[in-house]
Structure formats: structure tokens, C-alpha cells
Motif scaffolding. Structure first.
Motif, PDB file in Angstrom:
ATOM      1  N   ALA A  34      -4.153   7.445  14.028  1.00 42.00           N
ATOM      2  CA  ALA A  34      -2.769   7.437  14.504  1.00 42.00           C
ATOM      3  C   ALA A  34      -1.881   7.386  13.263  1.00 42.00           C
ATOM      4  O   ALA A  34      -2.366   7.077  12.169  1.00 42.00           O
ATOM      5  N   PRO A  35      -0.579   7.674  13.415  1.00 36.47           N
ATOM      6  CA  PRO A  35       0.301   7.600  12.249  1.00 36.47           C
ATOM      7  C   PRO A  35       0.237   6.245  11.532  1.00 36.47           C
ATOM      8  O   PRO A  35       0.323   6.186  10.308  1.00 36.47           O
ATOM      9  N   ILE A  36       0.087   5.184  12.293  1.00 37.73           N
ATOM     10  CA  ILE A  36      -0.138   3.855  11.719  1.00 37.73           C
ATOM     11  C   ILE A  36      -1.517   3.408  12.171  1.00 37.73           C
ATOM     12  O   ILE A  36      -1.791   3.340  13.366  1.00 37.73           O
ATOM     13  N   HIS A  37      -2.392   3.152  11.210  1.00 43.62           N
ATOM     14  CA  HIS A  37      -3.759   2.693  11.517  1.00 43.62           C
ATOM     15  C   HIS A  37      -4.126   1.676  10.444  1.00 43.62           C
ATOM     16  O   HIS A  37      -4.420   2.022   9.306  1.00 43.62           O
ATOM     17  N   ILE A  38      -4.062   0.413  10.839  1.00 42.36           N
ATOM     18  CA  ILE A  38      -4.320  -0.704   9.938  1.00 42.36           C
ATOM     19  C   ILE A  38      -5.589  -1.411  10.391  1.00 42.36           C
ATOM     20  O   ILE A  38      -5.801  -1.625  11.588  1.00 42.36           O
ATOM     21  N   LEU A  39      -6.430  -1.802   9.448  1.00 45.49           N
ATOM     22  CA  LEU A  39      -7.600  -2.621   9.730  1.00 45.49           C
ATOM     23  C   LEU A  39      -7.281  -4.059   9.349  1.00 45.49           C
ATOM     24  O   LEU A  39      -6.812  -4.316   8.239  1.00 45.49           O
ATOM     25  N   VAL A  40      -7.504  -4.962  10.280  1.00 44.23           N
ATOM     26  CA  VAL A  40      -7.237  -6.393  10.062  1.00 44.23           C
ATOM     27  C   VAL A  40      -8.586  -7.095  10.069  1.00 44.23           C
ATOM     28  O   VAL A  40      -9.311  -7.048  11.067  1.00 44.23           O
ATOM     29  N   VAL A  41      -8.928  -7.724   8.948  1.00 46.73           N
ATOM     30  CA  VAL A  41     -10.251  -8.323   8.786  1.00 46.73           C
ATOM     31  C   VAL A  41     -10.141  -9.794   8.391  1.00 46.73           C
ATOM     32  O   VAL A  41      -9.232 -10.169   7.652  1.00 46.73           O
ATOM     33  N   PRO A  42     -11.073 -10.611   8.869  1.00 46.32           N
ATOM     34  CA  PRO A  42     -11.119 -11.991   8.376  1.00 46.32           C
ATOM     35  C   PRO A  42     -11.770 -11.994   6.998  1.00 46.32           C
ATOM     36  O   PRO A  42     -12.643 -11.174   6.709  1.00 46.32           O
ATOM     37  N   LYS A  43     -11.344 -12.903   6.147  1.00 44.64           N
ATOM     38  CA  LYS A  43     -11.986 -13.017   4.840  1.00 44.64           C
ATOM     39  C   LYS A  43     -13.379 -13.631   4.968  1.00 44.64           C
ATOM     40  O   LYS A  43     -14.213 -13.434   4.096  1.00 44.64           O
TER      41      LYS A  43
END
Length: 114
Positions: A34-43
Motif C-alpha cells: 500500500a502507499p503506506i506500509h510500516i512494519l511494527v516490531v517488538p524489540k
């Protein structure tokens, strides 16, 4: 063996980071869906959603708080966005480090096509 996400967290591999705190890191997906595609991960390394433990409740909450903050910063909070987590092979998981996909920037279609 460390996952690619752990290597990004440790700054061994470059990424375009959009958010970071002491527990969570978020960066742009290199193959955006998608135009905005962010991956959010725990450390913290957690392989799949099945591996979340009771002591991880606060961490998972931190991840969702980060998603809301990122959505506001990117201006997609009002029109909407999608958050997806894949689990194991049939769920489409490719990297075995828990992560949420934040997708937005356009009207998103159906999740399944078959």
C-alpha cells in the motif's frame, strides 16, 4: 540465528525507521503493499503470535499504542488503515519475529480473493 528484524533493531541492516521507543521499532516495508506500509516490531524476539506469554501483555499494548501514534503522524488515522499480523506458514508469515503490518494511504480491498 537472528532474524532480519533483529538485525534491523541492532542496526546491522539499514531500514527507514519511522518510530522507536525502548520496546518497539517501526520501519517502512521494502516491498510495500500500500502507499503506506510500516512494519511494527517488538524489540523482544517473539517468533509468532502463538509465542506471546502473559508477561508480554504490556509489550503488545505498547505496539498498538505505537501503531496509533504512527497513523496520526502519517495522517491516515482519520480515513483509516489496516493492521495485519500473520502467523505461521498458512497465515503467510515469512519472518519469524512477531510483527504488525500497518497499511494505509488508499482505500484497501478485501483481504481474501479466493
Amino acid at each position: 540465528m537472528a532474524t532480519i528484524f533483529t538485525k534491523i533493531i541492532n542496526r546491522e541492516i539499514p531500514a527507514t525507521i519511522v518510530y522507536e521507543n525502548d520496546k518497539v521499532l517501526a520501519f517502512k516495508d521494502i516491498n510495500p503493499a500500500a502507499p503506506i506500509h510500516i512494519l511494527v516490531v517488538p524489540k523482544k524476539e517473539i517468533p509468532t503470535i502463538n509465542d506471546i506469554k502473559p508477561e508480554d501483555k504490556e509489550l503488545i499494548g505498547e505496539m498498538y499504542l505505537a501503531i496509533g501514534e504512527i497513523a496520526r503522524e502519517l495522517g491516515i488515522d482519520k480515513e483509516g488503515y489496516r493492521v495485519i499480523t500473520n502467523c505461521n506458514e498458512y497465515g503467510g508469515q515469512e519472518v519469524f519475529h512477531l510483527h504488525f503490518h500497518l497499511l494505509g494511504g488508499k482505500r484497501l480491498g478485501a483481504l481474501l480473493t479466493d
